[in-house]
Design a protein around this motif. Structure first.
Motif, PDB file in Angstrom:
ATOM      1  N   HIS A 151       0.832  -1.194   0.000  1.00 27.57           N
ATOM      2  CA  HIS A 151       0.000   0.000   0.000  1.00 27.57           C
ATOM      3  C   HIS A 151       0.869   1.248   0.000  1.00 27.57           C
ATOM      4  O   HIS A 151       1.817   1.348   0.784  1.00 27.57           O
ATOM      5  CB  HIS A 151      -0.923   0.005   1.218  1.00 27.57           C
ATOM      6  N   GLN A 152       0.545   2.177  -0.875  1.00 30.18           N
ATOM      7  CA  GLN A 152       1.265   3.449  -0.891  1.00 30.18           C
ATOM      8  C   GLN A 152       0.758   4.382   0.202  1.00 30.18           C
ATOM      9  O   GLN A 152       1.396   5.388   0.510  1.00 30.18           O
ATOM     10  CB  GLN A 152       1.130   4.111  -2.258  1.00 30.18           C
ATOM     11  N   GLY A 153      -0.389   4.063   0.769  1.00 30.91           N
ATOM     12  CA  GLY A 153      -0.950   4.827   1.871  1.00 30.91           C
ATOM     13  C   GLY A 153      -1.636   3.882   2.830  1.00 30.91           C
ATOM     14  O   GLY A 153      -1.055   2.902   3.261  1.00 30.91           O
ATOM     15  N   GLN A 154      -2.884   4.169   3.134  1.00 30.21           N
ATOM     16  CA  GLN A 154      -3.658   3.322   4.049  1.00 30.21           C
ATOM     17  C   GLN A 154      -4.850   2.710   3.324  1.00 30.21           C
ATOM     18  O   GLN A 154      -5.502   3.359   2.519  1.00 30.21           O
ATOM     19  CB  GLN A 154      -4.166   4.159   5.235  1.00 30.21           C
ATOM     20  N   GLU A 155      -5.108   1.458   3.610  1.00 31.56           N
ATOM     21  CA  GLU A 155      -6.280   0.762   3.087  1.00 31.56           C
ATOM     22  C   GLU A 155      -7.093   0.237   4.269  1.00 31.56           C
ATOM     23  O   GLU A 155      -6.567  -0.463   5.130  1.00 31.56           O
ATOM     24  CB  GLU A 155      -5.871  -0.414   2.201  1.00 31.56           C
ATOM     25  N   ILE A 156      -8.372   0.611   4.318  1.00 31.42           N
ATOM     26  CA  ILE A 156      -9.296   0.070   5.321  1.00 31.42           C
ATOM     27  C   ILE A 156     -10.273  -0.838   4.595  1.00 31.42           C
ATOM     28  O   ILE A 156     -10.839  -0.470   3.569  1.00 31.42           O
ATOM     29  CB  ILE A 156     -10.058   1.178   6.056  1.00 31.42           C
ATOM     30  N   THR A 157     -10.470  -2.029   5.130  1.00 34.87           N
ATOM     31  CA  THR A 157     -11.411  -2.994   4.551  1.00 34.87           C
ATOM     32  C   THR A 157     -12.418  -3.391   5.615  1.00 34.87           C
ATOM     33  O   THR A 157     -12.032  -3.763   6.729  1.00 34.87           O
ATOM     34  CB  THR A 157     -10.678  -4.249   4.040  1.00 34.87           C
ATOM     35  N   LEU A 158     -13.695  -3.309   5.272  1.00 30.80           N
ATOM     36  CA  LEU A 158     -14.766  -3.781   6.143  1.00 30.80           C
ATOM     37  C   LEU A 158     -15.475  -4.931   5.438  1.00 30.80           C
ATOM     38  O   LEU A 158     -16.000  -4.761   4.341  1.00 30.80           O
ATOM     39  CB  LEU A 158     -15.757  -2.655   6.435  1.00 30.80           C
ATOM     40  N   VAL A 159     -15.476  -6.100   6.052  1.00 30.70           N
ATOM     41  CA  VAL A 159     -16.163  -7.254   5.474  1.00 30.70           C
ATOM     42  C   VAL A 159     -17.663  -7.105   5.735  1.00 30.70           C
ATOM     43  O   VAL A 159     -18.091  -6.932   6.879  1.00 30.70           O
ATOM     44  CB  VAL A 159     -15.642  -8.569   6.078  1.00 30.70           C
ATOM     45  N   LEU A 160     -18.449  -7.185   4.658  1.00 33.38           N
ATOM     46  CA  LEU A 160     -19.902  -7.058   4.763  1.00 33.38           C
ATOM     47  C   LEU A 160     -20.611  -8.407   4.718  1.00 33.38           C
ATOM     48  O   LEU A 160     -21.649  -8.601   5.365  1.00 33.38           O
ATOM     49  CB  LEU A 160     -20.433  -6.165   3.638  1.00 33.38           C
ATOM     50  N   ALA A 161     -20.084  -9.341   3.943  1.00 37.43           N
ATOM     51  CA  ALA A 161     -20.706 -10.663   3.812  1.00 37.43           C
ATOM     52  C   ALA A 161     -19.643 -11.658   3.360  1.00 37.43           C
ATOM     53  O   ALA A 161     -18.680 -11.302   2.678  1.00 37.43           O
ATOM     54  CB  ALA A 161     -21.852 -10.633   2.811  1.00 37.43           C
ATOM     55  N   GLY A 162     -19.833 -12.934   3.729  1.00 39.45           N
ATOM     56  CA  GLY A 162     -18.871 -13.966   3.352  1.00 39.45           C
ATOM     57  C   GLY A 162     -17.580 -13.836   4.139  1.00 39.45           C
ATOM     58  O   GLY A 162     -17.551 -13.294   5.250  1.00 39.45           O
ATOM     59  N   GLU A 163     -16.479 -14.290   3.556  1.00 41.40           N
ATOM     60  CA  GLU A 163     -15.181 -14.182   4.211  1.00 41.40           C
ATOM     61  C   GLU A 163     -14.059 -14.291   3.190  1.00 41.40           C
ATOM     62  O   GLU A 163     -14.237 -14.825   2.096  1.00 41.40           O
ATOM     63  CB  GLU A 163     -15.001 -15.262   5.295  1.00 41.40           C
ATOM     64  N   PHE A 164     -12.903 -13.731   3.555  1.00 43.50           N
ATOM     65  CA  PHE A 164     -11.674 -13.931   2.773  1.00 43.50           C
ATOM     66  C   PHE A 164     -10.534 -14.155   3.752  1.00 43.50           C
ATOM     67  O   PHE A 164     -10.691 -13.998   4.964  1.00 43.50           O
ATOM     68  CB  PHE A 164     -11.409 -12.749   1.833  1.00 43.50           C
ATOM     69  N   TYR A 165      -9.382 -14.522   3.220  1.00 41.68           N
ATOM     70  CA  TYR A 165      -8.223 -14.749   4.080  1.00 41.68           C
ATOM     71  C   TYR A 165      -6.963 -14.281   3.380  1.00 41.68           C
ATOM     72  O   TYR A 165      -6.915 -14.095   2.159  1.00 41.68           O
ATOM     73  CB  TYR A 165      -8.109 -16.228   4.468  1.00 41.68           C
ATOM     74  N   ASP A 166      -5.922 -14.064   4.174  1.00 41.82           N
ATOM     75  CA  ASP A 166      -4.593 -13.762   3.645  1.00 41.82           C
ATOM     76  C   ASP A 166      -3.567 -14.379   4.593  1.00 41.82           C
ATOM     77  O   ASP A 166      -3.911 -15.238   5.418  1.00 41.82           O
ATOM     78  CB  ASP A 166      -4.387 -12.250   3.441  1.00 41.82           C
ATOM     79  N   SER A 168      -2.278 -13.306   7.169  1.00 43.74           N
ATOM     80  CA  SER A 168      -2.422 -12.948   8.584  1.00 43.74           C
ATOM     81  C   SER A 168      -3.656 -13.532   9.253  1.00 43.74           C
ATOM     82  O   SER A 168      -3.791 -13.452  10.476  1.00 43.74           O
ATOM     83  CB  SER A 168      -2.444 -11.417   8.738  1.00 43.74           C
ATOM     84  N   GLY A 169      -4.581 -14.087   8.474  1.00 42.22           N
ATOM     85  CA  GLY A 169      -5.764 -14.643   9.106  1.00 42.22           C
ATOM     86  C   GLY A 169      -6.965 -14.680   8.186  1.00 42.22           C
ATOM     87  O   GLY A 169      -6.878 -14.392   6.988  1.00 42.22           O
ATOM     88  N   THR A 170      -8.111 -15.029   8.773  1.00 46.27           N
ATOM     89  CA  THR A 170      -9.390 -15.088   8.064  1.00 46.27           C
ATOM     90  C   THR A 170     -10.274 -13.958   8.568  1.00 46.27           C
ATOM     91  O   THR A 170     -10.322 -13.688   9.769  1.00 46.27           O
ATOM     92  CB  THR A 170     -10.084 -16.449   8.298  1.00 46.27           C
ATOM     93  N   TYR A 171     -10.979 -13.310   7.644  1.00 47.81           N
ATOM     94  CA  TYR A 171     -11.773 -12.130   7.969  1.00 47.81           C
ATOM     95  C   TYR A 171     -13.236 -12.393   7.651  1.00 47.81           C
ATOM     96  O   TYR A 171     -13.569 -12.858   6.556  1.00 47.81           O
ATOM     97  CB  TYR A 171     -11.250 -10.929   7.192  1.00 47.81           C
ATOM     98  N   GLN A 172     -14.116 -12.037   8.608  1.00 47.80           N
ATOM     99  CA  GLN A 172     -15.527 -12.334   8.505  1.00 47.80           C
ATOM    100  C   GLN A 172     -16.356 -11.058   8.664  1.00 47.80           C
ATOM    101  O   GLN A 172     -15.806  -9.998   8.969  1.00 47.80           O
ATOM    102  CB  GLN A 172     -15.905 -13.379   9.557  1.00 47.80           C
ATOM    103  N   PRO A 173     -17.690 -11.129   8.473  1.00 51.39           N
ATOM    104  CA  PRO A 173     -18.521  -9.922   8.524  1.00 51.39           C
ATOM    105  C   PRO A 173     -18.303  -9.100   9.795  1.00 51.39           C
ATOM    106  O   PRO A 173     -18.294  -9.621  10.907  1.00 51.39           O
ATOM    107  CB  PRO A 173     -19.945 -10.489   8.450  1.00 51.39           C
ATOM    108  N   GLY A 174     -18.115  -7.803   9.584  1.00 45.35           N
ATOM    109  CA  GLY A 174     -17.868  -6.873  10.677  1.00 45.35           C
ATOM    110  C   GLY A 174     -16.411  -6.579  10.919  1.00 45.35           C
ATOM    111  O   GLY A 174     -16.078  -5.562  11.550  1.00 45.35           O
ATOM    112  N   ASP A 175     -15.492  -7.433  10.452  1.00 45.18           N
ATOM    113  CA  ASP A 175     -14.066  -7.189  10.666  1.00 45.18           C
ATOM    114  C   ASP A 175     -13.636  -5.902   9.962  1.00 45.18           C
ATOM    115  O   ASP A 175     -13.975  -5.655   8.803  1.00 45.18           O
ATOM    116  CB  ASP A 175     -13.226  -8.363  10.169  1.00 45.18           C
TER     117      ASP A 175
END
Length: 225
Positions: A151-166, A168-175
């Protein structure tokens, strides 16, 4: 939403309570609060602390003209204002799927642009909100991946539905996931699992592997459009 593991930090909640965030950041945090009772409780504590500090501070004397204006306002009779019926829940349509949106995003439904395709079986719809940052809905289909990037700056991600992973971990709704220049990751979905996210960028991504690196010289164009 007991599975929420990633939250905004104290400073971000404090700035939100003080009304100091620009509109896109405020929208992101407001949407997270709808998912997260833990952060709603922390915000209530921050607001109570601020109210207590105001009570202890010395009152600022009003000028005679401002005092007279306040007296006039206080003397006016109260007027009942009709409360409109609650608006129906807004859904984000994507081919054969529909996703219910947090209340704050329903207020910006008319700002959501058309869907476009990105590398890795990803779809994006930009949200035209005020401010210097770029807000997007990102849809990751089953068994798909965004190209590895930093990232050249800041990225904020809010999970709305489903899930993804990278890595560092798995991310679910609300993360509520905050990534900066120090982070490099490869977001992916598992077979049979898709994911809808809301993202906020204040600078373009920088792709670090594969053919996606060819896009880096044009990243400013993609960031703005």
């Amino acid at each position: 939403m007991a599975n929420i593991r990633f939250h905004p930090n104290y400073d971000l909640l404090r700035h939100y309570a003080c009304g100091e965030l620009e509109s896109p950041s405020s929208i992101m945090l407001n949407a997270h609060l709808e998912f997260c009772p833990h952060c709603r409780q922390k915000l209530a504590s921050i607001e109570a602390e601020q109210a207590s500090q105001l009570e202890k501070s010395e009152p600022v004397p009003l000028s005679p003209s401002l005092n007279a204006m306040m007296m006039d306002i206080m003397a006016q009779e109260a007027v009942d204002i009709p409360v409109p019926d609650k608006a129906p829940a807004c859904q984000l349509a994507l081919e054969d799927k529909a996703y219910s949106l947090p209340s704050i995003l329903q207020q910006h439904n008319d700002k959501i642009g058309p869907w476009s395709r990105l590398p890795g079986n990803i779809k994006r719809a930009q949200v035209d909100v005020c401010g210097d940052s770029q807000m997007n809905f990102i849809y990751m289909d089953s068994n798909s991946a965004l190209p590895e990037h930093t990232h050249q700056g800041q990225e904020i991600t809010l999970v709305l539905a489903g899930e993804f992973y990278d890595e560092s971990g798995t991310y679910q709704p609300g993360d509520f996931i905050v990534q900066t220049k120090e982070h490099k990751h490869l977001p992916r979905t598992r077979d049979g699992q898709d994911c809808l996210c809301l993202t906020l960028l204040n600078a373009p991504l920088h792709f670090t592997s594969g053919l996606a690196t060819l896009l880096n010289p044009f990243s400013q164009l993609f960031f703005r459009h």
